[in-house]
Design an enzyme around this catalytic site. Structure first.
Site, PDB file in Angstrom:
ATOM      1  N   LYS A   1      43.429  44.807  29.471  1.00 13.39           N
ATOM      2  CA  LYS A   1      41.962  44.822  29.409  1.00 13.39           C
ATOM      3  C   LYS A   1      41.475  46.094  28.716  1.00 13.39           C
ATOM      4  CE  LYS A   1      39.447  46.548  32.546  1.00 13.39           C
ATOM      5  NZ  LYS A   1      38.737  46.936  33.776  1.00 13.39           N
TER       6      LYS A   1
ATOM      7  N   GLU B   1      43.731  53.335  38.761  1.00 11.59           N
ATOM      8  CA  GLU B   1      43.509  51.895  38.801  1.00 11.59           C
ATOM      9  C   GLU B   1      44.636  51.143  39.499  1.00 11.59           C
ATOM     10  OE1 GLU B   1      45.073  50.489  34.421  1.00 11.59           O
ATOM     11  OE2 GLU B   1      43.040  51.247  34.622  1.00 11.59           O
TER      12      GLU B   1
ATOM     13  N   HIS C   1      34.043  52.866  41.631  1.00 12.71           N
ATOM     14  CA  HIS C   1      34.550  51.721  40.871  1.00 12.71           C
ATOM     15  C   HIS C   1      33.807  50.444  41.290  1.00 12.71           C
ATOM     16  CE1 HIS C   1      38.366  53.103  38.669  1.00 12.71           C
ATOM     17  NE2 HIS C   1      37.618  54.155  38.917  1.00 12.71           N
TER      18      HIS C   1
ATOM     19  N   ARG D   1      36.424  51.921  46.516  1.00 10.95           N
ATOM     20  CA  ARG D   1      37.782  51.452  46.803  1.00 10.95           C
ATOM     21  C   ARG D   1      38.447  52.217  47.936  1.00 10.95           C
ATOM     22  NH1 ARG D   1      40.102  50.183  40.727  1.00 10.95           N
ATOM     23  NH2 ARG D   1      39.128  48.126  40.528  1.00 10.95           N
TER      24      ARG D   1
END
Length: 470
Positions: free
Chosen positions: A36, A353, A380, A384
């Site tokens: 991505k 990530e 994010h 998270r």
């Protein structure tokens, strides 16, 4: 075709989705879709050029569809290959001027909301930006402050520093005196603020001198990825010192055809499954040289106790994956051991990530782990850190939120129990829950199709992996 696949998935996948339990050691090969991060950077750089660019292996997911939708709103043509939807030809607007008096919908895609507003510097009118309701919580002020320093005007339509807002291009770009424009931003909460400005800076007359003013700089590998991609496109961006970038004025132009690497961070749940379920999981086309943060995965999995090889050669923990020639792409194989070792303290600042996947493995380890350097994950798709603590405790393990990370204290397997787990509209929280479900019976995941953000058919790939076993 991508939207049709999404509709079909929504029709057949239960909500909440029962996460399958691994009943035997794995013996699986999983092909990972394109990155991505690289897909959306290539789309932006192609739009900033002057000639059409054919992008092969483009990830087709909600995030990349949103990016192409944003570029189309600015007058860029993104044309799918009729036989292969992962091949897209991008044609920039005539004379490099983007269409103003338009609206961009960002969804929940950080790369869209942080990479596209700088393109308005080269538009012929204002552009309004909006997104999903969850996106309103994501910070935007540092990027927009950077655009203001470049002469743009910003009008907020809600809370200051957040979506929705309108960016109006400046009347003049550059200093006019041959000296680079000095821009200062605090990128402590997201490396995307720096990347977004760097991607556009080559088209600023006289160039840009960009300085990070915060105390922490997360996800530096993502910034290095951006720098390398810009330079491949004919740009000239350097980092004379940490937190300082000099961008020379250059005409950008990617090669006529570029190919996207597999998304190495999206490989994390599948490779981590080998540790949790036992057996071996292989990922083909693993690049020996990469700017993706997911390239750090092999060393982390090795520390957890896995055996890691690349095309059959033992993984070298000291040299990581750089032991091979740059043009070598091979099959990475991860084999689980008899137990998972806790890691003590692990700094994930370079690869935040993959923190949810690492946290899932750590929850099932035999000793505690502290994941640090990831305080920026609070900004994010969801917070998270809070989400991970909540969901780890929901299944009976123990976790604590730290100033810059989380501490995870595993418990015996018989103390763990199934639960209906939240995904928080966050693709990585959904895959985190699926990883726990390999070992813990009775886990169900709400809105598992949020994984379409980066993996178009996660549930199908996950089920297929479990069907391959020793």
């Amino acid at each position: 075709m991508g939207r049709m696949n999404e509709a079909n998935q929504a029709h057949v996948v239960a909500d909440p989705w029962p996460a399958p339990v691994a009943t035997a050691p794995l013996d699986a090969t999983v092909t990972i879709p394109g990155s991505k991060s690289l897909s959306n950077r290539y789309l932006i750089l192609a739009a900033l050029g002057s000639d059409p660019v054919r992008i092969r292996g483009l990830l087709r997911s909600r995030d990349t569809d949103l990016m192409m939708g944003a570029l189309r709103a600015l007058g860029v043509t993104c044309e799918e290959d009729t036989d292969e939807p992962t091949t897209v030809t991008v044609t920039p607007p005539k004379d490099g001027v983007f269409s103003g008096n338009s609206e961009v919908f960002c969804g929940l895609a950080g790369t869209v909301m942080r990479f596209v507003p700088p393109l308005v510097l080269f538009a012929d009118g204002p552009v309004r930006f909006d997104g999903d309701e969850q996106a309103y919580a994501r910070p935007m002020e540092p990027l927009l402050f950077g655009l203001k320093q470049l002469g743009a005007r910003v009008e907020y339509h809600g809370e200051r520093g957040h979506l929705p807002f309108t960016v109006t291009p400046p009347e003049h770009l550059g200093t006019g005196d041959g000296k680079p424009v000095k821009v200062r931003v605090d990128s402590s909460s997201s490396s995307q603020f720096v990347s977004g400005l760097l991607l556009a800076a080559s088209r600023i007359p006289d160039g840009v001198l960009l300085r990070h003013t915060g105390t922490t700089l997360p996800s530096l590998p993502h910034i290095r990825m951006t720098m390398e991609d810009i330079n491949v496109a004919g740009g000239d961006v350097t980092m004379p010192e940490r937190g300082r970038w000099l961008v020379q004025p250059r005409a950008l132009g990617l090669p006529g055809t570029v190919t996207v690497e597999p998304d190495l961070s999206n490989a994390a749940p599948f490779l981590g499954a080998a540790l949790i379920a036992g057996g071996v999981v292989r990922v083909p086309n693993w690049p020996a040289h990469t700017t993706q943060p997911g390239g750090l995965l092999p060393s982390m999995l090795h520390k957890f106790g896995a055996t890691v090889t690349l095309d059959g050669d033992p993984f070298d923990e000291v040299n990581d994956c750089e032991m091979f020639d740059d043009d070598f792409n091979g099959t990475l194989a991860v084999t689980g051991g008899t137990s998972i070792r806790g890691l003590g303290e692990l700094d994930l600042s370079a690869a935040g990530e993959i923190a949810p996947s690492v946290a899932a493995i750590a929850t099932l380890a035999n000793s505690p782990t502290e994941l640090i350097g990831i305080g920026h994950l609070r900004g994010h798709e969801t917070n998270r850190l809070a989400a991970l603590v909540t969901e780890i405790e929901r299944v009976g393990a123990r976790a604590e939120e730290l100033d810059n990370g989380i501490a995870i204290e595993p418990v015996a397997d018989d103390a763990l129990h199934g639960a209906v787990m939240e995904s928080y509209a966050d693709h990585r929280m959904a895959t985190f829950a699926a990883m726990l479900g390999l070992r813990i019976p009775g886990i169900e995941i709400k809105d598992v199709l949020t994984t379409r953000k980066t993996i178009p058919d996660f549930t199908g790939m996950w089920t297929a992996m479990l069907a391959q076993h020793e």
